[in-house]
Motif scaffolding. Structure first.
Motif, PDB file in Angstrom:
ATOM      1  N   VAL A   1     116.109  37.197  -9.657  1.00 11.25           N
ATOM      2  CA  VAL A   1     115.722  36.323 -10.757  1.00 11.25           C
ATOM      3  C   VAL A   1     115.490  37.198 -11.982  1.00 11.25           C
ATOM      4  CG1 VAL A   1     114.011  34.704 -11.645  1.00 11.25           C
ATOM      5  CG2 VAL A   1     114.677  34.618  -9.232  1.00 11.25           C
ATOM      6  N   ILE A   2     116.245  36.947 -13.049  1.00  6.58           N
ATOM      7  CA  ILE A   2     116.117  37.712 -14.293  1.00  6.58           C
ATOM      8  C   ILE A   2     115.392  36.834 -15.305  1.00  6.58           C
ATOM      9  CG2 ILE A   2     117.364  38.811 -16.183  1.00  6.58           C
ATOM     10  CD1 ILE A   2     119.598  39.459 -14.240  1.00  6.58           C
ATOM     11  N   GLY A   3     114.190  37.221 -15.657  1.00  5.49           N
ATOM     12  CA  GLY A   3     113.365  36.428 -16.556  1.00  5.49           C
ATOM     13  C   GLY A   3     112.393  35.583 -15.759  1.00  5.49           C
ATOM     14  N   VAL A   4     111.254  36.158 -15.397  1.00  2.00           N
ATOM     15  CA  VAL A   4     110.327  35.490 -14.491  1.00  2.00           C
ATOM     16  C   VAL A   4     109.570  34.368 -15.181  1.00  2.00           C
ATOM     17  CG1 VAL A   4     108.214  35.828 -13.151  1.00  2.00           C
ATOM     18  CG2 VAL A   4     110.085  37.490 -12.992  1.00  2.00           C
ATOM     19  N   GLY A   5     109.065  34.614 -16.410  1.00  3.84           N
ATOM     20  CA  GLY A   5     108.286  33.601 -17.112  1.00  3.84           C
ATOM     21  C   GLY A   5     107.128  33.117 -16.265  1.00  3.84           C
ATOM     22  N   GLY A   6     106.997  31.798 -16.111  1.00  2.93           N
ATOM     23  CA  GLY A   6     105.920  31.215 -15.319  1.00  2.93           C
ATOM     24  C   GLY A   6     106.185  31.183 -13.833  1.00  2.93           C
ATOM     25  N   THR A   7     107.199  31.880 -13.366  1.00  3.38           N
ATOM     26  CA  THR A   7     107.591  32.081 -11.957  1.00  3.38           C
ATOM     27  C   THR A   7     108.205  30.845 -11.306  1.00  3.38           C
ATOM     28  OG1 THR A   7     105.527  31.496 -10.753  1.00  3.38           O
ATOM     29  CG2 THR A   7     105.642  33.698 -11.742  1.00  3.38           C
TER      30      THR A   7
ATOM     31  N   ILE B   1     110.947  41.419 -18.529  1.00  2.67           N
ATOM     32  CA  ILE B   1     110.848  42.454 -19.551  1.00  2.67           C
ATOM     33  C   ILE B   1     109.447  42.587 -20.136  1.00  2.67           C
ATOM     34  CG2 ILE B   1     111.458  41.032 -21.552  1.00  2.67           C
ATOM     35  CD1 ILE B   1     113.297  43.402 -22.412  1.00  2.67           C
ATOM     36  N   ASN B   2     108.653  41.530 -20.048  1.00  3.45           N
ATOM     37  CA  ASN B   2     107.307  41.547 -20.624  1.00  3.45           C
ATOM     38  C   ASN B   2     106.272  41.935 -19.573  1.00  3.45           C
ATOM     39  OD1 ASN B   2     107.806  40.531 -23.389  1.00  3.45           O
ATOM     40  ND2 ASN B   2     108.521  38.716 -22.296  1.00  3.45           N
ATOM     41  N   ALA B   3     105.699  43.114 -19.721  1.00  2.00           N
ATOM     42  CA  ALA B   3     104.683  43.558 -18.769  1.00  2.00           C
ATOM     43  C   ALA B   3     103.464  42.635 -18.786  1.00  2.00           C
ATOM     44  CB  ALA B   3     104.258  44.988 -19.090  1.00  2.00           C
ATOM     45  N   ALA B   4     103.148  42.084 -19.955  1.00  2.00           N
ATOM     46  CA  ALA B   4     101.992  41.187 -20.056  1.00  2.00           C
ATOM     47  C   ALA B   4     102.199  39.927 -19.220  1.00  2.00           C
ATOM     48  CB  ALA B   4     101.733  40.823 -21.515  1.00  2.00           C
ATOM     49  N   THR B   5     103.418  39.431 -19.164  1.00  2.00           N
ATOM     50  CA  THR B   5     103.718  38.262 -18.341  1.00  2.00           C
ATOM     51  C   THR B   5     103.495  38.559 -16.870  1.00  2.00           C
ATOM     52  OG1 THR B   5     105.337  37.417 -19.936  1.00  2.00           O
ATOM     53  CG2 THR B   5     105.531  36.635 -17.670  1.00  2.00           C
ATOM     54  N   VAL B   6     103.986  39.700 -16.426  1.00  2.00           N
ATOM     55  CA  VAL B   6     103.806  40.095 -15.031  1.00  2.00           C
ATOM     56  C   VAL B   6     102.323  40.257 -14.721  1.00  2.00           C
ATOM     57  CG1 VAL B   6     104.232  41.906 -13.334  1.00  2.00           C
ATOM     58  CG2 VAL B   6     106.074  41.169 -14.861  1.00  2.00           C
ATOM     59  N   ARG B   7     101.590  40.874 -15.635  1.00  2.00           N
ATOM     60  CA  ARG B   7     100.156  41.080 -15.409  1.00  2.00           C
ATOM     61  C   ARG B   7      99.433  39.731 -15.270  1.00  2.00           C
ATOM     62  NH1 ARG B   7      99.296  43.479 -19.633  1.00  2.00           N
ATOM     63  NH2 ARG B   7      97.957  42.099 -20.858  1.00  2.00           N
ATOM     64  N   ALA B   8      99.793  38.775 -16.120  1.00  2.00           N
ATOM     65  CA  ALA B   8      99.152  37.454 -16.050  1.00  2.00           C
ATOM     66  C   ALA B   8      99.475  36.744 -14.739  1.00  2.00           C
ATOM     67  CB  ALA B   8      99.592  36.599 -17.237  1.00  2.00           C
ATOM     68  N   MET B   9     100.738  36.836 -14.309  1.00  2.00           N
ATOM     69  CA  MET B   9     101.158  36.123 -13.102  1.00  2.00           C
ATOM     70  C   MET B   9     100.664  36.768 -11.814  1.00  2.00           C
ATOM     71  SD  MET B   9     102.729  33.518 -14.267  1.00  2.00           S
ATOM     72  CE  MET B   9     101.702  33.629 -15.724  1.00  2.00           C
ATOM     73  N   THR B  10     100.270  38.031 -11.886  1.00  2.00           N
ATOM     74  CA  THR B  10      99.813  38.715 -10.674  1.00  2.00           C
ATOM     75  C   THR B  10      98.303  38.910 -10.644  1.00  2.00           C
ATOM     76  OG1 THR B  10     100.273  40.854 -11.743  1.00  2.00           O
ATOM     77  CG2 THR B  10     101.988  39.939 -10.312  1.00  2.00           C
ATOM     78  N   THR B  11      97.603  38.469 -11.687  1.00  2.00           N
ATOM     79  CA  THR B  11      96.140  38.609 -11.704  1.00  2.00           C
ATOM     80  C   THR B  11      95.497  37.258 -11.994  1.00  2.00           C
ATOM     81  OG1 THR B  11      96.239  39.331 -14.037  1.00  2.00           O
ATOM     82  CG2 THR B  11      96.198  41.052 -12.345  1.00  2.00           C
ATOM     83  N   GLN B  12      95.302  36.946 -13.264  1.00  2.00           N
ATOM     84  CA  GLN B  12      94.537  35.763 -13.652  1.00  2.00           C
ATOM     85  C   GLN B  12      95.120  34.461 -13.122  1.00  2.00           C
ATOM     86  OE1 GLN B  12      93.665  35.660 -17.857  1.00  2.00           O
ATOM     87  NE2 GLN B  12      93.055  33.514 -17.838  1.00  2.00           N
ATOM     88  N   PHE B  13      96.463  34.356 -13.102  1.00  2.00           N
ATOM     89  CA  PHE B  13      97.097  33.089 -12.711  1.00  2.00           C
ATOM     90  C   PHE B  13      97.815  33.188 -11.363  1.00  2.00           C
ATOM     91  CE2 PHE B  13      96.808  33.275 -17.313  1.00  2.00           C
ATOM     92  CZ  PHE B  13      96.155  32.086 -17.592  1.00  2.00           C
ATOM     93  N   ALA B  14      97.555  34.248 -10.621  1.00  2.00           N
ATOM     94  CA  ALA B  14      98.248  34.441  -9.346  1.00  2.00           C
ATOM     95  C   ALA B  14      98.003  33.289  -8.384  1.00  2.00           C
ATOM     96  CB  ALA B  14      97.817  35.766  -8.719  1.00  2.00           C
ATOM     97  N   ASP B  15      96.760  32.902  -8.215  1.00  2.00           N
ATOM     98  CA  ASP B  15      96.453  31.802  -7.291  1.00  2.00           C
ATOM     99  C   ASP B  15      97.021  30.480  -7.793  1.00  2.00           C
ATOM    100  OD1 ASP B  15      95.129  33.466  -5.531  1.00  2.00           O
ATOM    101  OD2 ASP B  15      93.166  33.135  -6.451  1.00  2.00           O
TER     102      ASP B  15
END
Length: 325
Positions: free
Chosen positions: A182-188, A207-221
């Motif tokens: 998947v190229i371009g994760v966005g909101g997963t 490409i956006n590290a901030a997006t990955v950080r949000a999806m794997t921490t604050q919004f992971a659940d």
């Protein structure tokens, strides 16, 4: 003096190069607004230093300017507010929900990334109907390129209708239990769809590290820990560059409406649509597919026809005799 021009020029270029490199590390922790004011303060302080005793008025004015800017840093976002285009998606969502009586959006996440400013908003009491209601949030890049976060973690069955009956789930439904890229994760959303159709493995490139950080921490659940599952590899980087480097082959390559039009204003060619959606790019994507692999590209308006022609030419370049079939 003329004989010192080379030295001054060297120092100027060195400072410019160091500044361009350093900004990538400073941007995220302090934000673009504070960074702009900080650079202005540094420039004013440099002017005071250079003025010295020879120009006391300029020196004093520069020192006062430095002090005023430094004092204003806590209010940087009010002094230099981010103003997305009124036609960008966040502004459209905001006006639509305001008209429907949903009130103002709740900003739950905001982070500056070297590529774009990432924000995640929600509206109190609002749900997406798929057709069953499910909680959602909206992720935007610089106020545009919106992507949905679906509350699969809150309701594991809530996305079933979406994945079965939309383009999001179509490539994974056609190739269940796939090895997917998947190229371009966005909101997963596409990663969630791959999991729904029991993908063996998912490589998620964003490409956006901030997006990955949000999806794997604050919004992971909230998104059902879609990027934290053991069968997922997350790559922070440019999708096409990854495709050129990888030795793996995939049953599905999904490019779910990756939209970087808001980034072209930066002048960086690597992030422009002309880089992601070219005949050469399609050759790259097709080259990492398995024999029975599927390339799924989601675009809008009149673009699909143009991209279909590009894909046909790319297939022809790869030796396919009748790509139109």
């Amino acid at each position: 003096r003329a004989d010192g021009a080379g030295g001054f020029y060297f120092v100027n270029l060195l400072g410019s190069g160091v500044g361009c490199f350093a900004v990538t590390f400073v941007l995220q922790p302090i934000g673009a607004e504070r960074l702009i004011l900080l650079l202005l303060a540094v420039a004013a302080a440099a002017a005071a230093l250079l003025a010295g005793h020879h120009a006391p008025k300029i020196r004093n004015a520069s020192l006062l300017t430095t002090l005023l800017i430094a004092v204003s840093l806590p209010w940087a976002e009010r002094i230099i507010p981010l103003e997305p285009d009124r036609l960008d998606q966040h502004a459209v969502y905001r006006s639509t929900y305001r008209a429907a009586g949903a009130g103002e959006p709740i900003r739950e996440f905001a982070s500056w990334d070297p590529v774009a400013r990432i924000e995640i908003h929600s509206w109190r009491g609002q749900v997406a109907k798929l057709p069953a209601p499910i909680e959602f949030k909206i992720l935007t890049q610089d106020g545009g390129a919106a992507s949905l976060l679906l509350g699969i973690g809150q309701d594991p069955d809530g996305g079933a209708n979406l994945f079965h009956g939309s383009l999001t789930g179509l490539p994974f439904a056609m190739r269940p239990k796939s090895d997917a890229l998947v190229i371009g994760v966005g909101g997963t959303g596409d990663v969630q769809a791959a999991h729904f159709f029991e993908a063996r493995h998912v490589t998620a490139v964003e490409i956006n590290a901030a997006t990955v950080r949000a999806m794997t921490t604050q919004f992971a659940d909230f998104v059902g820990r879609s990027l934290l599952r053991p069968n997922v590899d997350v790559v922070v980087g440019d999708g096409r560059s990854f495709v050129r480097r990888t030795k793996k082959r995939f049953d599905v390559v999904s490019i779910p409406g990756v939209d970087t039009l808001t980034l072209q204003s930066s002048g960086s060619f690597v992030f422009a649509e002309e880089y992601l959606y070219t005949q050469q790019a399609f050759r790259d994507y097709l080259s990492v597919l398995t024999k029975d692999g599927l390339l799924a590209v989601l675009r809008f308006q009149s673009e699909p026809m143009r991209l279909a022609l590009m894909a046909a030419k790319a297939l022809s370049d790869l030796g396919v005799e009748n790509p139109e079939d």
